[in-house]
Design an enzyme around this catalytic site. Structure first.
Site, PDB file in Angstrom:
ATOM      1  N   ASP A  37       0.838  -1.198   0.000  1.00 29.51           N
ATOM      2  CA  ASP A  37       0.000   0.000   0.000  1.00 29.51           C
ATOM      3  C   ASP A  37       0.876   1.251   0.000  1.00 29.51           C
ATOM      4  O   ASP A  37       2.044   1.196   0.366  1.00 29.51           O
ATOM      5  CB  ASP A  37      -0.884   0.020   1.260  1.00 29.51           C
ATOM      6  CG  ASP A  37      -2.020  -0.977   1.160  1.00 29.51           C
ATOM      7  OD1 ASP A  37      -2.294  -1.442   0.040  1.00 29.51           O
ATOM      8  OD2 ASP A  37      -2.617  -1.292   2.198  1.00 29.51           O
ATOM      9  N   LYS A  59      -3.786   3.135  -2.760  1.00 29.52           N
ATOM     10  CA  LYS A  59      -4.863   4.096  -3.048  1.00 29.52           C
ATOM     11  C   LYS A  59      -4.533   5.345  -2.264  1.00 29.52           C
ATOM     12  O   LYS A  59      -4.112   5.275  -1.136  1.00 29.52           O
ATOM     13  CB  LYS A  59      -6.211   3.589  -2.543  1.00 29.52           C
ATOM     14  CG  LYS A  59      -6.630   2.278  -3.082  1.00 29.52           C
ATOM     15  CD  LYS A  59      -7.955   1.876  -2.446  1.00 29.52           C
ATOM     16  CE  LYS A  59      -8.318   0.452  -2.751  1.00 29.52           C
ATOM     17  NZ  LYS A  59      -7.351  -0.513  -2.218  1.00 29.52           N
ATOM     18  N   MET A 172      -8.576   7.871   9.428  1.00 30.00           N
ATOM     19  CA  MET A 172      -9.096   8.618   8.280  1.00 30.00           C
ATOM     20  C   MET A 172     -10.099   9.690   8.724  1.00 30.00           C
ATOM     21  O   MET A 172     -11.265   9.680   8.286  1.00 30.00           O
ATOM     22  CB  MET A 172      -9.734   7.645   7.267  1.00 30.00           C
ATOM     23  CG  MET A 172      -8.715   6.681   6.683  1.00 30.00           C
ATOM     24  SD  MET A 172      -9.431   5.291   5.819  1.00 30.00           S
ATOM     25  CE  MET A 172      -9.702   4.141   7.160  1.00 30.00           C
TER      26      MET A 172
HETATM   27  C1  LIG Z   1      -6.518   2.524   5.344  1.00 30.44           C
HETATM   28  S1  LIG Z   1      -6.188   2.939   7.005  1.00 30.44           S
HETATM   29  C2  LIG Z   1      -5.040   1.692   7.410  1.00 30.44           C
HETATM   30  C3  LIG Z   1      -4.860   1.508   8.889  1.00 30.44           C
HETATM   31  C4  LIG Z   1      -3.788   0.490   9.221  1.00 30.44           C
HETATM   32  N1  LIG Z   1      -4.187  -0.837   8.779  1.00 30.44           N
HETATM   33  C5  LIG Z   1      -3.438   0.463  10.703  1.00 30.44           C
HETATM   34  O1  LIG Z   1      -3.706  -0.550  11.366  1.00 30.44           O
HETATM   35  O2  LIG Z   1      -2.876   1.442  11.174  1.00 30.44           O
HETATM   36  C6  LIG Z   1      -5.184   4.356   6.800  1.00 30.44           C
HETATM   37  C7  LIG Z   1      -5.343   5.345   7.953  1.00 30.44           C
HETATM   38  O3  LIG Z   1      -4.594   4.887   9.082  1.00 30.44           O
HETATM   39  C8  LIG Z   1      -4.096   5.995   9.785  1.00 30.44           C
HETATM   40  N2  LIG Z   1      -2.635   5.919   9.786  1.00 30.44           N
HETATM   41  C9  LIG Z   1      -1.852   5.013   9.194  1.00 30.44           C
HETATM   42  N3  LIG Z   1      -0.556   5.228   9.460  1.00 30.44           N
HETATM   43  C10 LIG Z   1      -0.520   6.342  10.238  1.00 30.44           C
HETATM   44  C11 LIG Z   1       0.526   7.085  10.856  1.00 30.44           C
HETATM   45  N4  LIG Z   1       1.821   6.717  10.739  1.00 30.44           N
HETATM   46  N5  LIG Z   1       0.185   8.176  11.578  1.00 30.44           N
HETATM   47  C12 LIG Z   1      -1.100   8.549  11.747  1.00 30.44           C
HETATM   48  N6  LIG Z   1      -2.129   7.879  11.180  1.00 30.44           N
HETATM   49  C13 LIG Z   1      -1.846   6.789  10.447  1.00 30.44           C
HETATM   50  C14 LIG Z   1      -4.601   7.249   9.077  1.00 30.44           C
HETATM   51  O4  LIG Z   1      -5.826   7.631   9.662  1.00 30.44           O
HETATM   52  C15 LIG Z   1      -4.797   6.714   7.671  1.00 30.44           C
HETATM   53  O5  LIG Z   1      -5.707   7.519   6.936  1.00 30.44           O
END
Ligand SMILES: C[S@@+](CC[C@H](N)C(=O)[O-])C[C@H]1O[C@@H](n2cnc3c(N)ncnc32)[C@H](O)[C@@H]1O
Length: 237
Positions: A37, A59, A172
């Site tokens: 991703d 995406k 998100m």
């Molecule tokens: C599609 S989701 C995936 C979440 C992922 N599977 C997890 O467990 O963290 C993507 C969202 O996760 C959050 N996210 C992922 N990595 C992040 C980071 N390093 N800092 C802050 N938010 C993060 C944000 O809200 C982002 O829009």
């Protein structure tokens, strides 16, 4: 004829390569193919040997460069070649990562799959912000929520689902902070509830802003990925 390969749904953690599990690192270093991703950090991609086929299937803002169906086909075809396939997702693969759809597609195609957990963004963010997510004096519930609007659904389906002893982890969160705060208050939180906005958690670009739901509308809009931690536990930051 080749023996059918296997697909591993692997969590890459929130960004800092030090937060990869030993199993995730082993698989990244032995896989034939890695489909990842967009949010997987460059530091983690750098750990993959140069001879491995690495392909981004990410995406951004809901706009798919590769459709979900194409991702399924790519994984299934690679496994049918007999390859060891890593499907690398940010954070934990089972949290807001379409793991359900991918597992369904792989299982329907008769492909063996295994899940390798990762540290979800909220756990990385809380650790680096130095706050607990539960505290027996303050918070006995943790809710993982997505404010992604694509399905036209509300954050929560019924009012009153949140209460003072809830820590809400909002993935998100989008840009409409005022609307988000109003929804959370309608769902049961007080306007004075502390709130942390964490951007790029665990990386060198990490930024944290502490506010309350009442003041969320005035908070800065940090670069994505951003996550909100809302609840009494956030007062400590
Ligand atoms: C599609 S989701 C995936 C979440 C992922 N599977 C997890 O467990 O963290 C993507 C969202 O996760 C959050 N996210 C992922 N990595 C992040 C980071 N390093 N800092 C802050 N938010 C993060 C944000 O809200 C982002 O829009």
């Amino acid at each position: 004829m080749n023996k059918t390969g296997k697909v591993y749904l692997v969590g890459a953690g929130p960004g800092d390569p030090a937060m990869l599990t030993i199993e995730a690192l082993r698989l990244l270093q032995t896989a034939d193919v890695v489909f990842h991703d967009d949010l997987v950090s460059p530091g983690i991609l750098a750990l993959i040997p140069s001879e491995t086929h690495v392909e981004s299937v990410g995406k951004r803002c809901g706009h798919a460069s590769v459709s979900q169906q194409q991702i399924h086909s790519l994984m299934i075809n690679a496994a049918k070649e007999g390859w060891s396939v890593v499907r690398l997702k940010s954070g934990d693969p089972l949290i807001f990562g379409r793991a359900g759809e991918e597992l369904d597609a792989l299982r329907s195609a008769g492909i063996e799959c295994e899940i390798v957990p990762g540290i979800s963004a909220a756990f990385g963010a809380a650790a680096r912000a130095g706050i607990p997510l539960t505290d027996r004096r303050l918070a006995s519930k943790v809710l993982f929520l997505s404010n992604h609007q694509c399905a036209g659904r509300h954050l929560l389906d019924r009012h009153g689902a949140l209460s003072e002893d809830t820590t809400a982890l909002i993935y998100m969160p989008g840009a409409e902070y005022q609307e988000l705060a109003a929804k959370l208050c309608a769902d049961g939180l007080r306007p004075e509830t502390p709130c942390l906005i964490v951007s790029h958690a665990t990386t060198r670009e990490q930024r944290v802003h502490a506010t309350t739901l009442a003041n969320l509308a005035e908070a800065p809009h940090y670069p994505a990925p951003v996550l909100l931690i809302v609840g009494s536990v956030a007062f400590r930051f």
